[in-house]
Design a protein around this motif. Sequence first.
Motif: not given
Length: 206
Positions: A85-93, A106-111, A115-122, A128-133
């Motif tokens: 498990w890669h915690p920054l990328e949040e997936e199994w490798e 670490r920055a590359a893995e986070h990016q 990018d993956y979350e953005t692709e999935e949302s689009l 894929g994420w929300e801000v609740r106020v």
Amino acid sequence: MADDWRVTVAFRDEADVQRAVQSVREHEVEGDVLSGLAHRVVMSVDGPTVFLYAGTEDTAREADRVVREVLTQQQLSAEFTLDRWHPLEEEWEDVSVPMPDTVEQRAAEHQHLVDYETEESLAAGQAGWEVRVELPSHHKAVELAERLQAEGRPVIRRWKYLVLGANNEDDARSLAEAIRQQISVKASVQIQAVASIHFAASKPEP
């Protein structure tokens, strides 16, 4: 128990899974070497696939070895893979993929995760994420919703609650911080991953 390591055992025939699981459990009862792993390995079944979760690489490899022996005895075949498990990328490798050590890695893995979350949302057409106020009053919620709408941000308003969508966690955090800076009263601003909220057609209540 930590479960940062995973052995995946993929069978071609789902019927073989039950035979394999039963054989593994019988070895545990008989006091075989696997019994020493019983409290260190968690086994789960999903269709034709068995997952073995372990806290260390050594334990995962030992579980891999023992299950291979059990399958050989039962004349069963399956494909084995060992992941971490890669915690920054949040997936199994695959275990061959090294964990990021440097700031740049670490920055590359986070990016990659962003990018993956953005692709999935689009691709899904929804955030894929929300801000609740949560505002202290209905009036304050209306006031902030109108201000955010004027900035071109789609907002869902429910009484004194606002919900805004974001394509990834970084965008959600940035949006939450921007909202906090606009609020002059005490309010709750939280972010979370979501699965089924569509913002494109949502409009705040009058």
